[in-house]
Scaffold this motif. Structure first.
Motif, PDB file in Angstrom:
ATOM      1  N   PHE A  28      54.829 119.704  74.229  1.00  0.00           N
ATOM      2  CA  PHE A  28      54.071 120.392  75.268  1.00  0.00           C
ATOM      3  C   PHE A  28      54.388 121.873  75.372  1.00  0.00           C
ATOM      4  O   PHE A  28      54.348 122.469  76.437  1.00  0.00           O
ATOM      5  CB  PHE A  28      54.261 119.698  76.629  1.00  0.00           C
ATOM      6  CG  PHE A  28      53.884 118.242  76.591  1.00  0.00           C
ATOM      7  CD1 PHE A  28      52.554 117.865  76.590  1.00  0.00           C
ATOM      8  CD2 PHE A  28      54.855 117.261  76.511  1.00  0.00           C
ATOM      9  CE1 PHE A  28      52.197 116.523  76.520  1.00  0.00           C
ATOM     10  CE2 PHE A  28      54.511 115.918  76.436  1.00  0.00           C
ATOM     11  CZ  PHE A  28      53.173 115.551  76.451  1.00  0.00           C
ATOM     12  N   SER A  29      54.725 122.466  74.233  1.00  0.00           N
ATOM     13  CA  SER A  29      54.921 123.913  74.173  1.00  0.00           C
ATOM     14  C   SER A  29      53.569 124.586  73.930  1.00  0.00           C
ATOM     15  O   SER A  29      52.698 124.031  73.255  1.00  0.00           O
ATOM     16  CB  SER A  29      55.889 124.286  73.049  1.00  0.00           C
ATOM     17  OG  SER A  29      57.153 123.711  73.281  1.00  0.00           O
ATOM     18  N   PRO A  30      53.368 125.798  74.473  1.00  0.00           N
ATOM     19  CA  PRO A  30      52.097 126.503  74.251  1.00  0.00           C
ATOM     20  C   PRO A  30      51.871 126.792  72.774  1.00  0.00           C
ATOM     21  O   PRO A  30      52.810 127.069  72.030  1.00  0.00           O
ATOM     22  CB  PRO A  30      52.275 127.800  75.051  1.00  0.00           C
ATOM     23  CG  PRO A  30      53.336 127.507  76.056  1.00  0.00           C
ATOM     24  CD  PRO A  30      54.258 126.535  75.393  1.00  0.00           C
ATOM     25  N   VAL A  31      50.622 126.694  72.347  1.00  0.00           N
ATOM     26  CA  VAL A  31      50.226 126.990  70.976  1.00  0.00           C
ATOM     27  C   VAL A  31      49.522 128.340  70.969  1.00  0.00           C
ATOM     28  O   VAL A  31      48.549 128.538  71.684  1.00  0.00           O
ATOM     29  CB  VAL A  31      49.278 125.905  70.415  1.00  0.00           C
ATOM     30  CG1 VAL A  31      48.791 126.281  69.022  1.00  0.00           C
ATOM     31  CG2 VAL A  31      49.973 124.554  70.410  1.00  0.00           C
ATOM     32  N   GLY A  32      50.015 129.290  70.194  1.00  0.00           N
ATOM     33  CA  GLY A  32      49.439 130.634  70.180  1.00  0.00           C
ATOM     34  C   GLY A  32      48.502 130.860  69.016  1.00  0.00           C
ATOM     35  O   GLY A  32      48.409 130.043  68.088  1.00  0.00           O
ATOM     36  N   HIS A  79      52.559 115.459  81.987  1.00  0.00           N
ATOM     37  CA  HIS A  79      52.442 115.325  80.535  1.00  0.00           C
ATOM     38  C   HIS A  79      51.734 114.030  80.127  1.00  0.00           C
ATOM     39  O   HIS A  79      51.761 113.652  78.957  1.00  0.00           O
ATOM     40  CB  HIS A  79      53.821 115.376  79.877  1.00  0.00           C
ATOM     41  CG  HIS A  79      54.455 116.724  79.974  1.00  0.00           C
ATOM     42  ND1 HIS A  79      55.793 116.945  79.709  1.00  0.00           N
ATOM     43  CD2 HIS A  79      53.942 117.928  80.333  1.00  0.00           C
ATOM     44  CE1 HIS A  79      56.072 118.229  79.890  1.00  0.00           C
ATOM     45  NE2 HIS A  79      54.960 118.836  80.270  1.00  0.00           N
ATOM     46  N   ALA A  80      51.119 113.350  81.092  1.00  0.00           N
ATOM     47  CA  ALA A  80      50.428 112.105  80.789  1.00  0.00           C
ATOM     48  C   ALA A  80      49.114 112.405  80.069  1.00  0.00           C
ATOM     49  O   ALA A  80      48.326 113.238  80.505  1.00  0.00           O
ATOM     50  CB  ALA A  80      50.147 111.332  82.076  1.00  0.00           C
ATOM     51  N   ILE A  81      48.894 111.745  78.947  1.00  0.00           N
ATOM     52  CA  ILE A  81      47.654 111.903  78.182  1.00  0.00           C
ATOM     53  C   ILE A  81      46.676 110.818  78.636  1.00  0.00           C
ATOM     54  O   ILE A  81      46.910 109.630  78.416  1.00  0.00           O
ATOM     55  CB  ILE A  81      47.906 111.776  76.669  1.00  0.00           C
ATOM     56  CG1 ILE A  81      48.980 112.785  76.217  1.00  0.00           C
ATOM     57  CG2 ILE A  81      46.605 111.984  75.897  1.00  0.00           C
ATOM     58  CD1 ILE A  81      48.585 114.222  76.384  1.00  0.00           C
TER      59      ILE A  81
END
Length: 324
Positions: A40-44, A232-234
């Motif tokens: 759950f880290s940001p994707v740049g 963080h629940a999908i």
């Protein structure tokens, strides 16, 4: 003062009006950040050289036109300007037309025009001319790398530039399965009741009474996830269930009668939707900030950064609601 997107002049006949172009709309959208579902880290967004794989800084980026495979002509902003100096610096009015003659499908983007030094008096002259004549100026202008067709219209004390689509961009309706308007397909009573319903629902245009209620519901769902500790629940899609078969026979008269009976209640409900919706949006954002702050103080340090990023971005996006 607002930053200008473009500087140039309006030209029609021998009249020259120095102006600046300013954005007239602000999309009210919820900003969502792309996350890596593994941690759950940001994707740049990564700018990299496709040949070497190395990252490229903004200072090293130039624009180019591919004239052959893997062969490019470099084009700077000065090149784009020199291609046609007059076109890139002038809103050239070609003609004037009645606004209602331009179909709604042609309108694209709205901008404000404001006068620059020495242009106030002639700006006011064009504005009042547009107001008194009830017409719009049909013009062309180059913005960035494209020449736009546009319409200049008067709106209160401003001249608004609407970029227009070219006719070639408008798709026809020939391939659509549309009902015909042949006599006998609609009953006179149905049409009469539909017109009565429209007349009963007619009211002055008050855009402030409309509000993005879906945004409220989405913010409530986000707030619920934060409070439940399920950030963080999908959520997986549910299995679709088939709706029971409905009859193709529609009693329009009955539907119209029910609509006419219920129109007054609907009006009363809608009249308060703008203010109450805005308050609901603000309450949702405030609740979300409080929930995120409480969870941050009670969660382990290795997850606090992630939770802080998510709550801050979401609250920031919500705080911009209804600014337009």
């Amino acid at each position: 003062m607002a930053r200008a997107l473009w500087k140039g002049a309006i030209s029609f006949g021998l009249v020259h009006i120095p102006v600046e172009l300013h954005t007239a709309v602000r999309p009210d959208e919820l900003t969502l950040t792309m996350l890596d579902r593994r941690d759950f880290s940001p994707v740049g967004y990564r700018r990299y050289n496709k040949r070497t794989g190395e990252e490229v800084t903004w200072d090293d980026i130039v624009k180019g036109y591919e004239y052959e495979d893997d062969q490019y002509v470099v084009l700077t902003d000065e090149d784009l300007r020199r291609a046609n100096v007059a076109a890139t610096q002038t809103i050239e009015i070609q003609s004037f037309a009645a606004a209602e003659e331009i179909p709604l499908t042609y309108y694209e983007q709205a901008y404000y025009l404001s006068p620059t030094r020495g242009g106030a008096r002639v700006y006011a002259l064009l504005r009042e001319t547009l107001r008194k004549s009830g017409k719009v100026g049909v013009a062309t202008v180059v913005i960035r790398t494209r020449q736009h067709l546009c319409a200049l219209a008067c709106l209160e004390d401003a001249i608004v530039l609407h970029t227009l689509r070219y006719p070639a961009e408008i798709l026809g309706t020939d391939e659509l399965d549309l009902p015909s308007a042949r006599a006998g397909e609609l009953k006179p009573k149905e049409l009469a009741m539909a017109l009565e319903l429209v007349d009963g629902m007619a009211e002055p245009w008050r855009p402030q009474q409309y509000h993005d209620s879906y945004r409220d519901d989405l913010m409530a769902l986000i707030d619920k996830k934060v409070k439940a500790g399920k950030t963080h629940a999908i959520t997986m899609p549910e299995r679709e269930t088939r709706a029971p078969g409905a009859s193709n026979v529609v009693d329009l008269v009955e539907l119209l009668q029910r609509s006419l009976r219920g129109r007054d209640g609907g009006k009363r409900e809608k009249s308060g939707s703008g203010a109450s919706g805005k308050r609901k949006d603000e309450r949702a954002a405030d609740s979300l900030r409080k929930s995120a702050s409480a969870r941050k103080s009670s969660t382990p340090s290795n997850t606090s950064g992630t939770r802080k990023t998510a709550s801050t971005r979401t609250a920031g996006a919500t705080s911009g609601a209804r600014r337009a």
